[in-house]
Design an enzyme around this catalytic site. Sequence first.
Site, mmCIF file in Angstrom:
data_model
loop_
_atom_site.group_PDB
_atom_site.id
_atom_site.type_symbol
_atom_site.label_atom_id
_atom_site.label_comp_id
_atom_site.label_asym_id
_atom_site.label_seq_id
_atom_site.Cartn_x
_atom_site.Cartn_y
_atom_site.Cartn_z
ATOM 1 N N SER A 50 0.847 -1.199 0.000
ATOM 2 C CA SER A 50 0.000 0.000 0.000
ATOM 3 C C SER A 50 0.882 1.249 0.000
ATOM 4 C CB SER A 50 -0.889 0.010 1.252
ATOM 5 O OG SER A 50 -0.068 0.192 2.396
ATOM 6 N N ASP A 82 -1.295 -1.469 -3.835
ATOM 7 C CA ASP A 82 -2.646 -1.567 -3.293
ATOM 8 C C ASP A 82 -3.174 -0.162 -2.994
ATOM 9 O OD1 ASP A 82 -4.873 -2.919 -2.262
ATOM 10 O OD2 ASP A 82 -4.015 -3.027 -0.242
ATOM 11 N N HIS A 83 -4.358 0.153 -3.464
ATOM 12 C CA HIS A 83 -5.005 1.444 -3.211
ATOM 13 C C HIS A 83 -4.115 2.652 -3.560
ATOM 14 C CE1 HIS A 83 -8.599 -0.213 -1.342
ATOM 15 N NE2 HIS A 83 -7.821 -1.065 -0.705
ATOM 16 N N ASP A 104 -7.050 3.795 -7.076
ATOM 17 C CA ASP A 104 -8.291 3.816 -6.293
ATOM 18 C C ASP A 104 -8.841 5.240 -6.238
ATOM 19 O OD1 ASP A 104 -10.365 3.709 -4.543
ATOM 20 O OD2 ASP A 104 -9.209 2.933 -2.845
ATOM 21 N N HIS A 178 -12.982 -2.859 4.944
ATOM 22 C CA HIS A 178 -11.613 -3.066 5.407
ATOM 23 C C HIS A 178 -11.567 -3.222 6.931
ATOM 24 C CE1 HIS A 178 -10.612 -1.129 1.449
ATOM 25 N NE2 HIS A 178 -9.809 -2.166 1.451
ATOM 26 N N GLY A 179 -10.523 -3.892 7.394
ATOM 27 C CA GLY A 179 -10.289 -3.960 8.830
ATOM 28 C C GLY A 179 -10.914 -5.163 9.518
HETATM 29 O O1 G3H Z 1 -6.844 -2.032 2.228
HETATM 30 C C1 G3H Z 1 -5.864 -1.554 2.775
HETATM 31 C C2 G3H Z 1 -4.753 -2.411 3.237
HETATM 32 O O2 G3H Z 1 -5.164 -3.205 4.309
HETATM 33 C C3 G3H Z 1 -3.544 -1.598 3.525
HETATM 34 O O3 G3H Z 1 -3.692 -0.862 4.683
HETATM 35 O O4 G3H Z 1 -3.078 1.496 4.155
HETATM 36 O O5 G3H Z 1 -2.884 0.546 6.501
HETATM 37 O O6 G3H Z 1 -1.284 -0.150 4.699
HETATM 38 P P1 G3H Z 1 -2.660 0.366 5.034
HETATM 39 P P1 13P Z 2 -8.824 -6.816 5.002
HETATM 40 O O1 13P Z 2 -8.761 -5.660 5.919
HETATM 41 O O2 13P Z 2 -10.158 -7.512 5.078
HETATM 42 O O3 13P Z 2 -7.720 -7.792 5.179
HETATM 43 O O4 13P Z 2 -8.722 -6.252 3.496
HETATM 44 C C1 13P Z 2 -7.492 -5.948 2.945
HETATM 45 C C2 13P Z 2 -7.604 -5.181 1.671
HETATM 46 O O5 13P Z 2 -8.641 -5.007 1.088
HETATM 47 C C3 13P Z 2 -6.350 -4.663 1.119
HETATM 48 O O6 13P Z 2 -6.554 -3.912 -0.038
HETATM 49 ZN ZN ZN Z 3 -8.442 -2.876 -0.005
#
Ligand code: G3H
Ligand code: 13P
Ligand code: ZN
Length: 305
Positions: A50, A82-83, A104, A178-179
């Site tokens: 991320s 990611d994102h 995203d 998420h989370g």
């Molecule tokens: O969807 C998000 C991922 O779990 C990454 O989370 O932005 O805290 O690294 P982060």
């Molecule tokens: P979780 O928080 O469910 O593990 O999702 C992770 C996610 O979507 C990362 O992009």
């Molecule tokens: Zn995500």
Amino acid sequence: MALVTMKEILEDAGKRSYGVGAFNINNLEFLQAIIEAAEEENSPVIIAISEGAMKYGWVELLSTMVKTAAMNTKVPVALHLDHGKNFDKILTAIRYGFTSIMIDASDKSYEENVKLTKEVVKVAHPLGITVEAELGRLLGKEDEVESDVAIYTDPDDAKRFVDETEIDALAVAVGTSHGAYKFKGEAKLDIERIKKINSLTGVPLVLHGASGVPHELVEEAQKYGAVLKGAKGVPNEEIKKAIEAGIRKINIDTDLRISFLLGVRKYLSEHPEIFDPRKYLGEGRAQVKETVKKKMQLFGSSGKA
Ligand code: G3H
Ligand code: 13P
Ligand code: ZN
């Protein structure tokens, strides 16, 4: 072997109808755990970094580690942003050899989302880099990723979005968040919506917020002092149905975080005299590896490398 693109991994998943895990890393131990799990399961794998991870783990270090790990294994590995929210971070990821990018812009208007996504496709595709984008909005908060309203993806909009942007994979909002605290009531996904989006768009679909937050794992972590009251994730049965309906990429971060936490907490509480980080981080790593292996079996990617 060298890193492969996410497109290549997801194409095979599409042909043989299975899901592939995209696992988030921030450090060495998570990467080692995921690669070892992929080797033991003989599974393709997507390593997700991320924007927050780029900063925490130093993108040059993290990406170099992933490339080296990929070079030293026979299973296909893709390196994915990611994102991605900021164009400069997206360009940085491209510069450091990521083979897949998520743009995203799901928090923007439809038009703005299309515009920003097209800009990324224009840069990434000539370089052979896969692009994932998101339409709809997930609930939840994690560092850089935040939303307090959920908007399920509209199937007709999804078709239009994919046609207009020419993306390679589409993240959909179908009930996850998420989370660790995904559901207050029944933990259910909108499977019919996934089927409809799949039949209209034809691109591999991505499920964010897919952690299962297994009860046993949470209980065990709580035994060693973690506070995770009310944590609830996506049941395995829902994940299986989602894959049957067309989900091909399944994003997992929270389950790995809780697994690592359990390993470290358990080790430290049972060995209060130990201060060698390799011991307690090693136990965290072992727990992450076990969790990743179970996910690969659940998603059907085991044996598919
Ligand atoms: O969807 C998000 C991922 O779990 C990454 O989370 O932005 O805290 O690294 P982060
Ligand atoms: P979780 O928080 O469910 O593990 O999702 C992770 C996610 O979507 C990362 O992009
Ligand atoms: Zn995500």
